[in-house]
Design a protein around this motif. Structure first.
Motif, PDB file in Angstrom:
ATOM      1  N   ASP A  49       7.232 -28.834  18.605  1.00 27.07           N
ATOM      2  CA  ASP A  49       5.966 -29.307  19.166  1.00 27.07           C
ATOM      3  C   ASP A  49       5.924 -30.829  19.229  1.00 27.07           C
ATOM      4  O   ASP A  49       5.463 -31.407  20.214  1.00 27.07           O
ATOM      5  N   HIS A  50       6.446 -31.487  18.195  1.00 30.94           N
ATOM      6  CA  HIS A  50       6.471 -32.953  18.195  1.00 30.94           C
ATOM      7  C   HIS A  50       7.466 -33.494  19.225  1.00 30.94           C
ATOM      8  O   HIS A  50       7.190 -34.474  19.921  1.00 30.94           O
ATOM      9  N   LEU A  51       8.615 -32.850  19.320  1.00 36.27           N
ATOM     10  CA  LEU A  51       9.617 -33.283  20.299  1.00 36.27           C
ATOM     11  C   LEU A  51       9.087 -33.136  21.720  1.00 36.27           C
ATOM     12  O   LEU A  51       9.225 -34.045  22.553  1.00 36.27           O
ATOM     13  N   CYS A 193       3.782 -25.617  28.068  1.00 34.94           N
ATOM     14  CA  CYS A 193       3.986 -24.246  27.605  1.00 34.94           C
ATOM     15  C   CYS A 193       4.359 -24.209  26.133  1.00 34.94           C
ATOM     16  O   CYS A 193       3.915 -23.328  25.385  1.00 34.94           O
ATOM     17  N   VAL A 194       5.183 -25.155  25.713  1.00 34.88           N
ATOM     18  CA  VAL A 194       5.506 -25.254  24.281  1.00 34.88           C
ATOM     19  C   VAL A 194       4.225 -25.463  23.478  1.00 34.88           C
ATOM     20  O   VAL A 194       3.988 -24.805  22.461  1.00 34.88           O
ATOM     21  N   GLY A 195       3.381 -26.380  23.955  1.00 38.05           N
ATOM     22  CA  GLY A 195       2.121 -26.625  23.262  1.00 38.05           C
ATOM     23  C   GLY A 195       1.233 -25.407  23.238  1.00 38.05           C
ATOM     24  O   GLY A 195       0.567 -25.129  22.233  1.00 38.05           O
ATOM     25  N   LEU A 196       1.218 -24.653  24.331  1.00 39.91           N
ATOM     26  CA  LEU A 196       0.382 -23.454  24.397  1.00 39.91           C
ATOM     27  C   LEU A 196       0.832 -22.409  23.381  1.00 39.91           C
ATOM     28  O   LEU A 196      -0.010 -21.756  22.738  1.00 39.91           O
ATOM     29  N   VAL A 197       2.139 -22.255  23.222  1.00 43.10           N
ATOM     30  CA  VAL A 197       2.660 -21.313  22.228  1.00 43.10           C
ATOM     31  C   VAL A 197       2.208 -21.724  20.819  1.00 43.10           C
ATOM     32  O   VAL A 197       1.745 -20.893  20.028  1.00 43.10           O
ATOM     33  N   PHE A 198       2.326 -23.002  20.506  1.00 42.80           N
ATOM     34  CA  PHE A 198       1.903 -23.483  19.191  1.00 42.80           C
ATOM     35  C   PHE A 198       0.391 -23.380  19.025  1.00 42.80           C
ATOM     36  O   PHE A 198      -0.101 -23.105  17.932  1.00 42.80           O
TER      37      PHE A 198
END
Length: 207
Positions: A49-51, A193-198
């Protein structure tokens, strides 16, 4: 397939692969200067998430001519303030949601191309950096002052490298007229999308 498209696909696949661990020290608090530095360098990379947030910052910042470097600087300043707040026992309610939500928002900006003024983006980046810095400081709580300093040096160095590096890659591959083209927007969508998963994963924790 062109070289540009190959690089875009490889870049997106790399970022969407699962991280092996979230902390370089395996969850243990760093106890030496070397461990502190390595933890600072590795933490934003091993935390997907940070990356993704750092790449999203670079993608959005790359569209600005005069303020491109200002946005990553404000992100890093906000990150430092967030880390300082956490280390001084200043709580940030729903921190994980704010971290994931800020990633979704910045990624969406990269996809939808809204005409936000630079000051508005600057405020958003500083606030989002604060949330990420607050979360990143969790792994350094309880460490000695010198170790904390080494951690922060590594943290600043790696975040500057990723954000500025993303800006340079976009500018190398795309002209000013095509920096909002489909590959760049697709990369921003992948970050969102990565953010949405998290974000979805973080919601039950607040129930």
């Amino acid at each position: 397939m062109t070289l540009r498209n190959r690089l875009t696909l490889a870049f997106t696949a790399l970022l969407c692969s699962p991280a092996l661990a979230h902390h370089p020290m395996g969850g243990q608090t760093p106890s030496t200067l070397t461990e502190g530095l390595l933890s600072g360098l590795g933490h934003p990379i091993l935390g997907l998430d940070h990356l993704a947030a750092l790449v999203a910052v670079g993608l959005v910042a790359s569209r600005y001519a005069s303020g491109a470097l200002l946005l990553p600087v404000l992100w890093i300043v906000g990150m430092g303030l967030g880390a300082f707040a956490h280390m001084n026992s200043i709580d940030l309610p729903a921190g994980e949601i704010l971290v994931a939500g800020s990633l979704v928002l910045i990624g969406a900006i990269g996809v939808l191309r809204p005409s936000l003024p630079l000051p508005a983006l600057a405020a958003l980046f500083a606030a989002a950096g604060f949330a990420h810095g607050h979360a990143l400081a969790e792994s350094i709580i309880g460490a000695e002052t010198a170790v904390v300093g080494a951690y922060l040096i590594g943290l600043v160095a790696i975040q500057a490298a990723i954000t500025v590096g993303t800006i340079l890659v976009v500018r190398r591959l795309f002209s000013p007229e095509t920096r909002l083209s489909l590959p760049v927007r697709a990369a921003a969508a992948a970050m969102a999308c990565v953010g949405l998963v998290f974000l979805i994963a973080a919601l039950p924790a607040t129930a």
